[in-house]
Design a protein around this motif. Structure first.
Motif, PDB file in Angstrom:
ATOM      1  N   GLU A 106      25.330   9.203  -7.361  1.00  0.00           N
ATOM      2  CA  GLU A 106      26.024   8.357  -8.337  1.00  0.00           C
ATOM      3  C   GLU A 106      27.422   8.323  -7.887  1.00  0.00           C
ATOM      4  O   GLU A 106      28.363   7.934  -8.668  1.00  0.00           O
ATOM      5  N   CYS A 107      27.866   8.792  -6.804  1.00  0.00           N
ATOM      6  CA  CYS A 107      29.018   9.005  -6.078  1.00  0.00           C
ATOM      7  C   CYS A 107      29.808   7.795  -5.654  1.00  0.00           C
ATOM      8  O   CYS A 107      31.048   7.790  -5.446  1.00  0.00           O
ATOM      9  N   GLY A 108      28.803   6.680  -5.437  1.00  0.00           N
ATOM     10  CA  GLY A 108      29.472   5.517  -4.847  1.00  0.00           C
ATOM     11  C   GLY A 108      29.387   5.512  -3.339  1.00  0.00           C
ATOM     12  O   GLY A 108      29.087   6.509  -2.763  1.00  0.00           O
ATOM     13  N   HIS A 110      30.947   4.385   0.553  1.00  0.00           N
ATOM     14  CA  HIS A 110      31.869   3.918   1.502  1.00  0.00           C
ATOM     15  C   HIS A 110      31.652   4.137   2.987  1.00  0.00           C
ATOM     16  O   HIS A 110      30.677   4.983   3.229  1.00  0.00           O
ATOM     17  N   TRP A 111      32.300   3.389   3.748  1.00  0.00           N
ATOM     18  CA  TRP A 111      32.144   3.686   5.242  1.00  0.00           C
ATOM     19  C   TRP A 111      32.556   5.078   5.405  1.00  0.00           C
ATOM     20  O   TRP A 111      33.444   5.551   4.953  1.00  0.00           O
ATOM     21  N   ARG A 119      32.370   3.242  13.386  1.00  0.00           N
ATOM     22  CA  ARG A 119      31.916   2.317  14.671  1.00  0.00           C
ATOM     23  C   ARG A 119      30.676   2.318  15.157  1.00  0.00           C
ATOM     24  O   ARG A 119      30.135   1.383  15.434  1.00  0.00           O
ATOM     25  N   ALA A 122      28.409   0.766  12.598  1.00  0.00           N
ATOM     26  CA  ALA A 122      28.625  -0.643  12.815  1.00  0.00           C
ATOM     27  C   ALA A 122      27.738  -1.081  14.160  1.00  0.00           C
ATOM     28  O   ALA A 122      27.256  -2.201  14.040  1.00  0.00           O
ATOM     29  N   ALA A 123      28.037  -0.297  15.134  1.00  0.00           N
ATOM     30  CA  ALA A 123      27.389  -0.837  16.393  1.00  0.00           C
ATOM     31  C   ALA A 123      26.071  -0.990  16.484  1.00  0.00           C
ATOM     32  O   ALA A 123      25.254  -1.746  17.181  1.00  0.00           O
ATOM     33  N   TRP A 318      51.500   4.729  19.772  1.00  0.00           N
ATOM     34  CA  TRP A 318      50.204   4.059  20.361  1.00  0.00           C
ATOM     35  C   TRP A 318      50.038   4.447  21.928  1.00  0.00           C
ATOM     36  O   TRP A 318      48.853   4.218  22.285  1.00  0.00           O
ATOM     37  N   ASN A 319      51.154   4.912  22.684  1.00  0.00           N
ATOM     38  CA  ASN A 319      51.130   5.130  24.156  1.00  0.00           C
ATOM     39  C   ASN A 319      50.655   6.672  24.372  1.00  0.00           C
ATOM     40  O   ASN A 319      50.634   6.976  25.415  1.00  0.00           O
TER      41      ASN A 319
END
Lengths: 343, 343
Positions: A106-108, A110-111, A119, A122-123, A318-319
């Motif tokens: 009953e915790c719910g 999520h991804w 990913r 999803a893949a 991001w680099n």
């Protein structure tokens, strides 16, 4: 707020960018305050930091023995895991032992919190189940407990359910703070969470560290949980997570557990100390940084790469270029603050 | 810190869980302070909040006309987008107009900030490119600028590159604050970012709001950018994002832009006001909440569902159950604070 202290700051090219304030306290099992800074008296929600305390009845009520739960399962019951395949496998196995599957949780849903796992899911065209919820191990433990004590599992998350009543009594005993309707709210995974002073959280974990101040059955349960956690740091969180990285290097000397909204607890069994930190703004990064500093200081560890990293964490763009750092305050770290960030 | 004020708090079952402090200031283009709270003098990094100012040279230097950039592209140049297909399409088109492709971008690569888009990418076996970087529209604009002014595009992110020199001069002129090596750091997307007082950021956007205090070409550019942003709120951020939701409802009366580490700017063209907020701990959620309150108050809007939502945002657990709220401080919201959270 004016009672709180600087826990950590980010800098960019040496200029302060963001500052985190909050409170931290280190206690022994006799209630002696070894260190305190900031407001440690106003009740805070400990969130997932109490998971190891919530797991005590798994052992004291016989559920761990009845279902022959391995140490990895006991650790996962104390975890906020990232939904990686290893976590899902253990959570699923815990339920299988009770004859249930994830439909009972009953915790719910999520991804996975781990991006790579999300990913990968999803893949392959899959979607997450309640097993991927970061609290699924704790909830699987509740199912084990309900089955052992002969309770109907339905609505086990509700405050009036016997499982939650057992949890509330345990938390009340171990923290020494009343757990009533007045300080009760609902946690992210649907079970009750009670607001308690930070000092009570530290005291509870000082007791958990040594067994002192606990009933014999709870002291034995604490020892078994400490060992299970120390030997399964990956189960507690996952890839690249603070708790896992710190414990992979420093357990069983150091145990840690994060909680949502910037709460952190630390257990130092050798010193018999418990520690609790609340970053007032809810910033998890600052609670981690502050914890690293206080671990170094109060466990007297000056040669730990993991602690050094988290006390002065490089921030990258991001680099992958280092553009700044997240640094523990010198109030907390004192002479344990590394002279330079470790890149 | 003691100069800062409460911006927003989260509560759980009515009990305060986390508190965010910081500063906020509202100015007109003549430098008059309409409202100020907290430390607005210490330099802060404005991060992505200056993107609309960084886009001014796109127009003043003729790049937008040369490449016939549509309004969606001008908006994307001012955006921190979520990497959704619509954003990628516009960013890609901007580069195509210059004869380049994403290989020219020096902003770095990350998976889309929008979780659905990330999973969709993974589901088709793809990986992200620099187009998915939340700053790719801004960087595509830099490429347009470099091509228009006859510069080699290589290393366009470096402080000494003519494109960045143009950006620095523009920011210096519009904010009135020197942009030198002394206050320069590196942003998440590899270009320079300069620390400036929050008051200077608000003043710059008051000028952007009305054109007052800007050279005629920059005033015209500001008008064109305001219109482009107002007519393309989705480009600025994306699905379920604050900037997009607020502007879908309230543009062109209200323009907003978030920046990393809890910075927010607001433009109120009708009032000729600019606003800047810094949540000291870097909390974006608090900057959004504070902005909603100050927009309601200074644009005198008391019937906006989006503002009401963000002033008292319900917090839900994984089952979708409301367990608390994130609420603007009454210091900021005053009588504009809704009496109840809107669930």
């Amino acid at each position: 707020m004016t009672d709180d202290v600087l826990l950590a700051q980010t800098t960019r090219h040496g200029i302060v960018e963001s500052s985190h304030y909050g409170a931290a306290i280190v206690m022994d099992a006799h209630g002696k305050t070894v260190f305190a800074a900031g407001d440690c008296a106003t009740p805070i929600f400990p969130r997932s930091t109490v998971k190891a305390l919530q797991a005590l009845p798994l052992l004291t009520e016989g559920a761990a023995d009845r279902f022959k739960l391995p140490d990895a399962a006991l650790a996962l019951a104390c975890a906020s895991h990232q939904g990686e395949p290893e976590h899902i496998s253990v959570a699923s196995d815990m339920l299988t032992r009770t004859g249930f599957d994830y439909g009972v949780l009953e915790c719910g849903t999520h991804w996975p919190l781990d991006a790579t796992s999300t990913r990968a899911l999803a893949a392959t065209g899959q979607t997450p189940s309640a097993l991927h919820n970061c609290c699924s191990g704790k909830h699987a433990g509740f199912i084990c407990l309900a089955c052992t004590t002969g309770q109907d599992v339905a609505h086990y998350v509700r405050p009036e359910h016997p499982v939650m009543q057992t949890i509330a009594r345990t938390l009340q005993d171990v923290t020494g703070v009343p757990h009533t309707d007045a300080n009760r709210a609902i946690d992210g995974c649907a079970i009750p969470t009670w607001a308690i002073p930070l000092s009570a959280l530290a005291l509870a974990y000082a007791r958990f560290a040594s067994g002192a101040g606990l009933s014999p059955d709870r002291a034995a349960a604490a020892t078994r949980l400490r060992n299970a956690i120390a030997s399964n740091p990956f189960m507690i969180a996952g890839t690249q997570q603070f708790d896992t990285l710190i414990m992979q290097e420093l357990a069983p000397r150091v145990l840690t557990k994060m909680g949502a909204e910037g709460v952190m607890i630390v257990v130092l069994p050798e010193q018999g100390l418990g520690m609790a930190i609340k970053c007032r703004d809810g910033g998890v990064r600052a609670a981690e940084t502050a914890a690293a500093a206080l671990i170094a200081r109060f466990a007297q560890i000056d040669n730990s790469p993991a602690l050094t990293h988290f006390m002065r964490r490089p921030l990258k763009n991001w680099n992958g270029q280092v553009v700044g750092e997240l640094r523990a305050s010198s109030l907390l770290a004192q002479n344990f603050l590394p002279p330079e960030p470790m890149h």
